[in-house]
Design an enzyme around this catalytic site. Structure first.
Site, PDB file in Angstrom:
ATOM      1  N   LYS A 218      38.605  48.870  24.697  1.00  0.00           N
ATOM      2  CA  LYS A 218      38.374  47.625  25.451  1.00  0.00           C
ATOM      3  C   LYS A 218      38.111  46.459  24.505  1.00  0.00           C
ATOM      4  O   LYS A 218      38.521  45.323  24.766  1.00  0.00           O
ATOM      5  CB  LYS A 218      37.202  47.803  26.413  1.00  0.00           C
ATOM      6  CG  LYS A 218      37.481  48.778  27.558  1.00  0.00           C
ATOM      7  CD  LYS A 218      38.422  48.196  28.603  1.00  0.00           C
ATOM      8  CE  LYS A 218      38.556  49.129  29.799  1.00  0.00           C
ATOM      9  NZ  LYS A 218      39.474  48.618  30.824  1.00  0.00           N
TER      10      LYS A 218
ATOM     11  N   TYR B  91      47.120  36.817  22.041  1.00  0.00           N
ATOM     12  CA  TYR B  91      48.262  36.328  22.829  1.00  0.00           C
ATOM     13  C   TYR B  91      47.959  34.941  23.403  1.00  0.00           C
ATOM     14  O   TYR B  91      48.861  34.116  23.533  1.00  0.00           O
ATOM     15  CB  TYR B  91      48.614  37.316  23.961  1.00  0.00           C
ATOM     16  CG  TYR B  91      49.671  38.302  23.530  1.00  0.00           C
ATOM     17  CD1 TYR B  91      49.390  39.319  22.631  1.00  0.00           C
ATOM     18  CD2 TYR B  91      50.981  38.194  24.008  1.00  0.00           C
ATOM     19  CE1 TYR B  91      50.365  40.210  22.221  1.00  0.00           C
ATOM     20  CE2 TYR B  91      51.966  39.091  23.600  1.00  0.00           C
ATOM     21  CZ  TYR B  91      51.653  40.094  22.710  1.00  0.00           C
ATOM     22  OH  TYR B  91      52.634  40.958  22.296  1.00  0.00           O
TER      23      TYR B  91
ATOM     24  N   TYR C 192      36.609  54.564  24.648  1.00  0.00           N
ATOM     25  CA  TYR C 192      36.607  53.555  25.711  1.00  0.00           C
ATOM     26  C   TYR C 192      36.167  52.195  25.165  1.00  0.00           C
ATOM     27  O   TYR C 192      36.864  51.191  25.308  1.00  0.00           O
ATOM     28  CB  TYR C 192      35.682  54.026  26.819  1.00  0.00           C
ATOM     29  CG  TYR C 192      35.645  53.176  28.063  1.00  0.00           C
ATOM     30  CD1 TYR C 192      36.736  53.095  28.924  1.00  0.00           C
ATOM     31  CD2 TYR C 192      34.497  52.470  28.401  1.00  0.00           C
ATOM     32  CE1 TYR C 192      36.681  52.329  30.085  1.00  0.00           C
ATOM     33  CE2 TYR C 192      34.435  51.715  29.564  1.00  0.00           C
ATOM     34  CZ  TYR C 192      35.528  51.647  30.402  1.00  0.00           C
ATOM     35  OH  TYR C 192      35.462  50.890  31.550  1.00  0.00           O
TER      36      TYR C 192
ATOM     37  N   HIS D 177      36.043  58.008  42.966  1.00  0.00           N
ATOM     38  CA  HIS D 177      36.437  59.413  42.933  1.00  0.00           C
ATOM     39  C   HIS D 177      35.202  60.306  43.101  1.00  0.00           C
ATOM     40  O   HIS D 177      34.201  60.095  42.430  1.00  0.00           O
ATOM     41  CB  HIS D 177      37.144  59.723  41.620  1.00  0.00           C
ATOM     42  CG  HIS D 177      38.100  60.840  41.760  1.00  0.00           C
ATOM     43  ND1 HIS D 177      37.699  62.128  42.034  1.00  0.00           N
ATOM     44  CD2 HIS D 177      39.451  60.869  41.706  1.00  0.00           C
ATOM     45  CE1 HIS D 177      38.757  62.899  42.127  1.00  0.00           C
ATOM     46  NE2 HIS D 177      39.837  62.173  41.938  1.00  0.00           N
TER      47      HIS D 177
ATOM     48  N   GLY E 119      43.504  53.218  41.828  1.00  0.00           N
ATOM     49  CA  GLY E 119      42.120  53.532  41.482  1.00  0.00           C
ATOM     50  C   GLY E 119      41.145  52.833  42.415  1.00  0.00           C
ATOM     51  O   GLY E 119      41.528  52.167  43.389  1.00  0.00           O
TER      52      GLY E 119
HETATM   53  P1  NAD Z   1      39.611  54.435  38.425  1.00  0.00           P
HETATM   54  O1  NAD Z   1      39.722  55.645  37.553  1.00  0.00           O
HETATM   55  O2  NAD Z   1      39.272  54.621  39.850  1.00  0.00           O
HETATM   56  O3  NAD Z   1      40.948  53.576  38.350  1.00  0.00           O
HETATM   57  C1  NAD Z   1      41.761  53.501  37.203  1.00  0.00           C
HETATM   58  C2  NAD Z   1      43.203  53.665  37.641  1.00  0.00           C
HETATM   59  O4  NAD Z   1      44.060  53.477  36.498  1.00  0.00           O
HETATM   60  C3  NAD Z   1      43.508  55.046  38.214  1.00  0.00           C
HETATM   61  O5  NAD Z   1      44.200  54.932  39.435  1.00  0.00           O
HETATM   62  C4  NAD Z   1      44.361  55.705  37.126  1.00  0.00           C
HETATM   63  O6  NAD Z   1      45.238  56.675  37.648  1.00  0.00           O
HETATM   64  C5  NAD Z   1      45.074  54.505  36.541  1.00  0.00           C
HETATM   65  N1  NAD Z   1      45.550  54.692  35.156  1.00  0.00           N
HETATM   66  C6  NAD Z   1      44.833  55.113  34.096  1.00  0.00           C
HETATM   67  N2  NAD Z   1      45.631  55.157  32.992  1.00  0.00           N
HETATM   68  C7  NAD Z   1      46.876  54.751  33.394  1.00  0.00           C
HETATM   69  C8  NAD Z   1      48.111  54.565  32.728  1.00  0.00           C
HETATM   70  N3  NAD Z   1      48.253  54.822  31.410  1.00  0.00           N
HETATM   71  N4  NAD Z   1      49.160  54.104  33.445  1.00  0.00           N
HETATM   72  C9  NAD Z   1      49.044  53.827  34.763  1.00  0.00           C
HETATM   73  N5  NAD Z   1      47.903  53.988  35.458  1.00  0.00           N
HETATM   74  C10 NAD Z   1      46.822  54.440  34.765  1.00  0.00           C
HETATM   75  O7  NAD Z   1      38.539  53.475  37.704  1.00  0.00           O
HETATM   76  P2  NAD Z   1      37.908  52.089  38.205  1.00  0.00           P
HETATM   77  O8  NAD Z   1      36.453  52.290  38.275  1.00  0.00           O
HETATM   78  O9  NAD Z   1      38.653  51.575  39.363  1.00  0.00           O
HETATM   79  O10 NAD Z   1      38.207  51.161  36.937  1.00  0.00           O
HETATM   80  C11 NAD Z   1      39.317  50.289  36.925  1.00  0.00           C
HETATM   81  C12 NAD Z   1      39.243  49.389  35.708  1.00  0.00           C
HETATM   82  O11 NAD Z   1      38.026  48.627  35.734  1.00  0.00           O
HETATM   83  C13 NAD Z   1      39.248  50.154  34.385  1.00  0.00           C
HETATM   84  O12 NAD Z   1      40.021  49.427  33.440  1.00  0.00           O
HETATM   85  C14 NAD Z   1      37.785  50.153  33.970  1.00  0.00           C
HETATM   86  O13 NAD Z   1      37.647  50.195  32.565  1.00  0.00           O
HETATM   87  C15 NAD Z   1      37.307  48.815  34.522  1.00  0.00           C
HETATM   88  N6  NAD Z   1      35.857  48.826  34.788  1.00  0.00           N
HETATM   89  C16 NAD Z   1      35.348  49.497  35.869  1.00  0.00           C
HETATM   90  C17 NAD Z   1      33.971  49.499  36.074  1.00  0.00           C
HETATM   91  C18 NAD Z   1      33.337  50.179  37.274  1.00  0.00           C
HETATM   92  O14 NAD Z   1      32.108  50.150  37.408  1.00  0.00           O
HETATM   93  N7  NAD Z   1      34.098  50.758  38.191  1.00  0.00           N
HETATM   94  C19 NAD Z   1      33.123  48.859  35.162  1.00  0.00           C
HETATM   95  C20 NAD Z   1      33.688  48.227  34.063  1.00  0.00           C
HETATM   96  C21 NAD Z   1      35.059  48.202  33.887  1.00  0.00           C
END
Ligand code: NAD
Ligand code: UDP
Length: 319
Positions: free
Chosen positions: A154, A164, A150, A186, A10
């Protein structure tokens, strides 16, 4: 350390892989590509300190060899129901990644005596009634609302992490991540930064949802990854906000993007596209990150957007 990153393909996960490898660690990436893209980690093929496993983290996680730390980033992350990658369209997978995925990661950490870092989110504060948001704020969320799959996943993940830590003595960290942007987002995930940058590069009007008075505070990805890394190597078990406190309305943000990119097509208001439960204001109080991690964001919006533009130009075939 030998570090497992879930969600490695991701946006944030792939940048974390790069940073951890640059710090000299060995990295094991895991992803099922539900919202990620193999292109994001293609450059790591052949790196002898990088291994990758395609796996759904909501199922049992089996990794050969000793693991010293797990960074749990696997989860859909876009709120946009118009996108196939948005969590409103992936509600069960989102809840499973936050609940079962977190449980599996914590079980692995317990078995390996490994450190655990949870990618939590500003969304646990919901539509906040306290501003800016401190880690002590309990939040304002609707357990059955349009973002509940979501937010509540979380919130459960944070509670499970503390369970844990307190009951099994697992060495845990909780990063409350605020809106982050940069290369490898993306194109079609519908979040505001990819939407606005692509619209501006194509010379189209920027789609501001609602009246554009809602605020966000955007952090460039390199700053975010630095904050997460500092938290990982700290001793802090309580949640830490990581984000850029520079707050702006979505109308101001749209005007800034048009100015930086030189787009003359202006703005179009899409009143009906604003989601239910869309937080009206969001700004991190980063006092704890400053004091505990010695961290704050360094890259301003203009610089961050300019560093992001080449990625979108390449993806759109504009170079
Ligand atoms: P993203 O969608 O680009 O990346 C998430 C990745 O997790 C993807 O590659 C997806 O294929 C993988 N994934 C999802 N479910 C899965 C599963 N069950 N098994 C294996 N892989 C799985 O999103 P991101 O923006 O990179 O976010 C990454 C993390 O950071 C997430 O947990 C998101 O909640 C957290 N987050 C992101 C932001 C932001 O602004 N980008 C803000 C707050 C929290
Ligand atoms: N937004 C917008 N136009 C878009 C996409 C999003 O005005 O094309 C707004 C959205 O209503 C929200 C803010 O931008 O208020 C941030 O949305 P995003 O999807 O990036 O993430 P969120 O912070 O809501 O999780």
């Amino acid at each position: 350390m030998r570090i497992l990153i879930t969600g490695a393909a991701g946006f944030l996960g792939s940048h974390l892989c790069d940073r951890l490898l640059a710090e000299g660690h060995a990295v094991v990436g895991m992803d099922n590509f539900i919202t990620g893209n193999p292109d994001n980690i293609a450059h790591l093929a052949g790196n002898e300190r990088f291994a990758f496993y395609r796996n759904d983290v909501s199922n049992f996680i089996l990794v050969p060899g000793k693991i010293d730390a797990v960074l749990h980033f696997a989860s859909p992350a876009s709120p946009n129901p118009a996108s196939p990658f948005g969590y409103p369209n992936l509600p069960i997978q989102t809840m499973k990644a936050g609940a079962l995925g977190t449980h599996n990661c914590l079980g692995l950490c317990r078995a390996h005596a490994a450190r655990f870092l949870l990618a939590s989110t500003s969304e646990i504060y919901g539509d906040p009634q306290e501003h800016p948001q401190k880690e002590t704020y309990w939040g304002h969320t609707d357990p059955v609302g349009p973002r509940s799959m979501y937010d509540e996943a979380k919130r459960f993940a944070e509670a499970l992490t503390m369970a844990y830590h307190n009951y099994h003595n697992v060495d845990t960290r909780i990063a409350r991540i605020f809106n982050t942007y940069g290369p490898r987002m993306h194109l079609d995930d519908g979040r505001v930064v990819p939407n606005f940058i692509q619209q501006a590069l194509r010379g189209e009007p920027l789609t501001v949802y609602g009246d554009g008075s809602q605020t966000r505070s955007f952090c460039y990805v390199d700053d975010m990854v630095d904050g997460i890394y500092r938290l990982l190597i700290s001793d802090e078990h309580r949640p830490v906000n990581i984000g850029n406190p520079f707050e702006m309305t979505m109308l101001e943000f749209a005007e800034s993007i048009n100015r930086i990119i030189g787009n003359k097509a202006g703005i179009v208001f899409k009143q009906k596209d604003r989601l239910g439960d869309d937080p009206q204001r969001r700004q991190p109080d980063i006092t704890r990150a400053r004091n505990i991690l010695g961290w704050e964001a360094k890259i301003n919006l203009e610089e961050g957007v300019c560093r992001t533009i080449p990625y979108f130009k390449e993806k759109l075939g504009l170079v």
